[in-house]
Design a protein around this motif. Sequence first.
Motif, PDB file in Angstrom:
ATOM      1  N   GLY A 193      -3.643  -5.716  10.197  1.00 53.99           N
ATOM      2  CA  GLY A 193      -2.316  -6.344  10.134  1.00 53.99           C
ATOM      3  C   GLY A 193      -1.192  -5.322  10.155  1.00 53.99           C
ATOM      4  O   GLY A 193      -0.031  -5.680  10.138  1.00 53.99           O
ATOM      5  N   SER A 194      -1.568  -4.037  10.233  1.00 58.86           N
ATOM      6  CA  SER A 194      -0.558  -2.982  10.339  1.00 58.86           C
ATOM      7  C   SER A 194      -0.529  -2.495  11.791  1.00 58.86           C
ATOM      8  O   SER A 194      -1.533  -2.018  12.315  1.00 58.86           O
ATOM      9  CB  SER A 194      -0.944  -1.840   9.385  1.00 58.86           C
ATOM     10  N   TYR A 195       0.611  -2.642  12.425  1.00 56.80           N
ATOM     11  CA  TYR A 195       0.671  -2.459  13.877  1.00 56.80           C
ATOM     12  C   TYR A 195       1.374  -1.167  14.297  1.00 56.80           C
ATOM     13  O   TYR A 195       2.267  -0.697  13.611  1.00 56.80           O
ATOM     14  CB  TYR A 195       1.401  -3.648  14.517  1.00 56.80           C
ATOM     15  N   ALA A 209       7.860  -4.557  27.789  1.00 57.14           N
ATOM     16  CA  ALA A 209       7.528  -5.629  26.833  1.00 57.14           C
ATOM     17  C   ALA A 209       6.935  -5.072  25.542  1.00 57.14           C
ATOM     18  O   ALA A 209       6.607  -5.813  24.632  1.00 57.14           O
ATOM     19  CB  ALA A 209       6.547  -6.600  27.474  1.00 57.14           C
ATOM     20  N   PHE A 210       6.791  -3.731  25.476  1.00 57.10           N
ATOM     21  CA  PHE A 210       6.168  -3.106  24.309  1.00 57.10           C
ATOM     22  C   PHE A 210       7.232  -2.532  23.378  1.00 57.10           C
ATOM     23  O   PHE A 210       8.092  -1.762  23.803  1.00 57.10           O
ATOM     24  CB  PHE A 210       5.228  -1.985  24.765  1.00 57.10           C
ATOM     25  N   GLN A 211       7.139  -2.923  22.132  1.00 59.84           N
ATOM     26  CA  GLN A 211       8.121  -2.453  21.147  1.00 59.84           C
ATOM     27  C   GLN A 211       7.392  -1.603  20.102  1.00 59.84           C
ATOM     28  O   GLN A 211       6.423  -2.054  19.484  1.00 59.84           O
ATOM     29  CB  GLN A 211       8.757  -3.676  20.477  1.00 59.84           C
ATOM     30  N   VAL A 212       7.847  -0.384  19.938  1.00 60.77           N
ATOM     31  CA  VAL A 212       7.237   0.520  18.952  1.00 60.77           C
ATOM     32  C   VAL A 212       7.628   0.074  17.537  1.00 60.77           C
ATOM     33  O   VAL A 212       8.798  -0.214  17.280  1.00 60.77           O
ATOM     34  CB  VAL A 212       7.737   1.966  19.179  1.00 60.77           C
ATOM     35  N   VAL A 213       6.656  -0.020  16.644  1.00 58.47           N
ATOM     36  CA  VAL A 213       7.017  -0.378  15.275  1.00 58.47           C
ATOM     37  C   VAL A 213       6.520   0.642  14.243  1.00 58.47           C
ATOM     38  O   VAL A 213       6.675   0.436  13.059  1.00 58.47           O
ATOM     39  CB  VAL A 213       6.532  -1.805  14.880  1.00 58.47           C
ATOM     40  N   LYS A 214       5.903   1.721  14.720  1.00 55.68           N
ATOM     41  CA  LYS A 214       5.387   2.681  13.740  1.00 55.68           C
ATOM     42  C   LYS A 214       5.601   4.126  14.185  1.00 55.68           C
ATOM     43  O   LYS A 214       5.423   4.457  15.354  1.00 55.68           O
ATOM     44  CB  LYS A 214       3.902   2.426  13.500  1.00 55.68           C
TER      45      LYS A 214
END
Length: 351
Positions: free
Chosen positions: A234-236, A338-343
């Motif tokens: 659940g951690s992306y 369409a890809f969003q960095v979140v980490k």
Amino acid sequence: MADHSRTRWSLALPVLIMLVVVVVYSVRLPQRELRPYTWTGFAMGTLVEITVYANRSAEGAVNKGFDRIGEIEQLVSTSISDSDIALLNSAPIGSYVQVHEDTAYLISSALEFARETRGSFDPTVGRLVDLWGIGTERASVPSGEAIRYALSGVGYQNLVLDEDKRQVMRNTDFRVDLGAIAKGYACDEVVGILQNAGIDAGIVDLGGNICVFGTKPTGQQWRVGIQDPAAPRGSYVGVISISSGAVATSGDYERYFERDSVIYHHILDPSTGYPASPGVRSVSVIAPTGIQADALSTGLFVLGVDELFEFVDRSEEIEVVVITSDNRVIVSSGIAEAFQVVKEGYTYEIR
Ligand code: AMP
Ligand code: MG
């Protein structure tokens, strides 16, 4: 004067009616909106989550979806003794076994993916899967001799399908395992059932094989998280926005065991008989259908970065997000926007 007041009233009445209509309409609006309903269950050895946007209870259609998953499991599970696949695996080598339509379709598709990936995806690895037992209590590192034996019969060319008669035959001593493709197929089948039932939009998640359809009432795209291999579930590392199709991830962190500081995971290299070690931790495939995403995420994992990107470049339908062992996240150019960095903590590349 009298005329004026009549004019005022004759104007005021329609305005009042309109106001009442607007107020009633806006009060009723929230009930008319499509809302997400989620059902969860356990099937095909994994968690299944079906979310639909519906303005009435969609339970009947969702139950049909769960039943369909059960049907497919009954046909292809290697641990159900009278499944098509179990019967095929115990039938004499060289003799045909009659199978159901779904099984024939799955085998036909599996053979196609095996050819496309030049055997990196190979449905004949079953004996190796059993030998390693990864994800079971009897997981252990087999002897070299046992691996050589289990490997000796492997080769998708030796799995013969007569499509017209729906008969299948093993030409050498291997066992069929459809664990890398069946969930993706089931995902597509559930989507078909929900759409036929008139459900406008939804998302089906079969243990990380995610299929989406329709447009959310908000008009927003579907957002699918790409798991961080080094972090709890659940951690992306990033999120992909898609309007339709499927996303599946094959990762070394999904099922594995550790011996003497070595990690042994469940994606096997059909050319060596050992867990594939291509310098990749996960491959997520974005594809039009669940069956493609599932089979290819497994097959492309085995290929490793350079070869898998050659495959992606050749393919018109496939996009990928690859996470490497040296903490790079490589996104294929067709999906980059369409890809969003979140980490943080990874380097991100477009290829
Ligand atoms: P997935 O989680 O979709 O990557 O599928 C992994 C499962 O597919 C394993 O647990 C095995 O049952 C089977 N499998 C492992 N390696 C391969 C391979 N190279 N080709 C086809 N199936 C495989
Ligand atoms: Mg797969």
